[in-house]
Design an enzyme around this catalytic site. Sequence first.
Site, PDB file in Angstrom:
ATOM      1  N   ILE A  30      -7.345  -1.194  -8.548  1.00 38.59           N
ATOM      2  CA  ILE A  30      -8.489  -0.538  -7.912  1.00 38.59           C
ATOM      3  C   ILE A  30      -8.136  -0.007  -6.507  1.00 38.59           C
ATOM      4  CG2 ILE A  30      -9.564  -2.538  -6.756  1.00 38.59           C
ATOM      5  CD1 ILE A  30     -11.393  -0.075  -9.054  1.00 38.59           C
ATOM      6  N   HIS A  93       0.120 -11.453 -12.793  1.00 43.21           N
ATOM      7  CA  HIS A  93       0.041 -10.021 -13.076  1.00 43.21           C
ATOM      8  C   HIS A  93       1.303  -9.313 -12.615  1.00 43.21           C
ATOM      9  CE1 HIS A  93      -1.867 -10.740  -9.147  1.00 43.21           C
ATOM     10  NE2 HIS A  93      -1.407  -9.559  -8.774  1.00 43.21           N
TER      11      HIS A  93
HETATM   12  P1  AMP Z   1      -1.530  -9.463  -5.448  1.00 42.53           P
HETATM   13  O1  AMP Z   1      -2.240 -10.711  -5.976  1.00 42.53           O
HETATM   14  O2  AMP Z   1      -0.947  -9.692  -4.086  1.00 42.53           O
HETATM   15  O3  AMP Z   1      -0.507  -8.965  -6.441  1.00 42.53           O
HETATM   16  O4  AMP Z   1      -2.618  -8.328  -5.280  1.00 42.53           O
HETATM   17  C1  AMP Z   1      -3.700  -8.194  -6.156  1.00 42.53           C
HETATM   18  C2  AMP Z   1      -3.851  -6.763  -6.583  1.00 42.53           C
HETATM   19  O5  AMP Z   1      -5.002  -6.710  -7.460  1.00 42.53           O
HETATM   20  C3  AMP Z   1      -4.104  -5.762  -5.460  1.00 42.53           C
HETATM   21  O6  AMP Z   1      -3.218  -4.661  -5.574  1.00 42.53           O
HETATM   22  C4  AMP Z   1      -5.568  -5.326  -5.665  1.00 42.53           C
HETATM   23  O7  AMP Z   1      -5.795  -3.983  -5.325  1.00 42.53           O
HETATM   24  C5  AMP Z   1      -5.777  -5.565  -7.153  1.00 42.53           C
HETATM   25  N1  AMP Z   1      -7.147  -5.879  -7.520  1.00 42.53           N
HETATM   26  C6  AMP Z   1      -7.941  -6.827  -6.976  1.00 42.53           C
HETATM   27  N2  AMP Z   1      -9.143  -6.832  -7.581  1.00 42.53           N
HETATM   28  C7  AMP Z   1      -9.111  -5.866  -8.538  1.00 42.53           C
HETATM   29  C8  AMP Z   1     -10.046  -5.384  -9.490  1.00 42.53           C
HETATM   30  N3  AMP Z   1     -11.291  -5.889  -9.616  1.00 42.53           N
HETATM   31  N4  AMP Z   1      -9.669  -4.365 -10.312  1.00 42.53           N
HETATM   32  C9  AMP Z   1      -8.432  -3.849 -10.210  1.00 42.53           C
HETATM   33  N5  AMP Z   1      -7.496  -4.261  -9.336  1.00 42.53           N
HETATM   34  C10 AMP Z   1      -7.835  -5.254  -8.506  1.00 42.53           C
END
Ligand code: AMP
Length: 130
Positions: A30, A93
């Site tokens: 997002i 992820h």
């Molecule tokens: P990290 O845990 O450091 O790999 O970062 C989490 C990633 O998830 C970041 O790039 C956010 O932009 C992404 N993110 C968090 N919430 C959402 C959501 N609801 N939908 C899509 N991406 C998300």
Amino acid sequence: MASIFTKIVNGEIPSYKVAENERFYAFLDINPLAKGHTLVIPKQETDYIFDLQPDDLGELMKFAQKVAVALKKTIACNRIGVAVLGLDVPHAHIHLVPLNSEADMNFRNPRKEFSKEEFEAIAEQIRSNF
Ligand code: AMP
């Protein structure tokens, strides 16, 4: 408590779905570093990616490979970069990021902004190439 990504898998909060099978789910980040920045997750919640069973990690990576192939067909770029951080969301992820240069993979870069319609169109294009 369920992670935000488990809520996405369960359809409790919306996402821009890119691909899915029984065990894995891929959706647009997002706050993307680049157009098409995708996250690939196991549906079953595990916090830390290297706590996954080795076979499950292998299957996750195989699924990510298929997503990356579709992503490369969709977004003009040199390579699809792969990163694992997991510092914000405690649900394993893999980030897939279309790259043209090393600098495109800097997670401190300002994130790109897209409208809902643009996100939907990008996800649809990747889905059609999957
Ligand atoms: P990290 O845990 O450091 O790999 O970062 C989490 C990633 O998830 C970041 O790039 C956010 O932009 C992404 N993110 C968090 N919430 C959402 C959501 N609801 N939908 C899509 N991406 C998300």
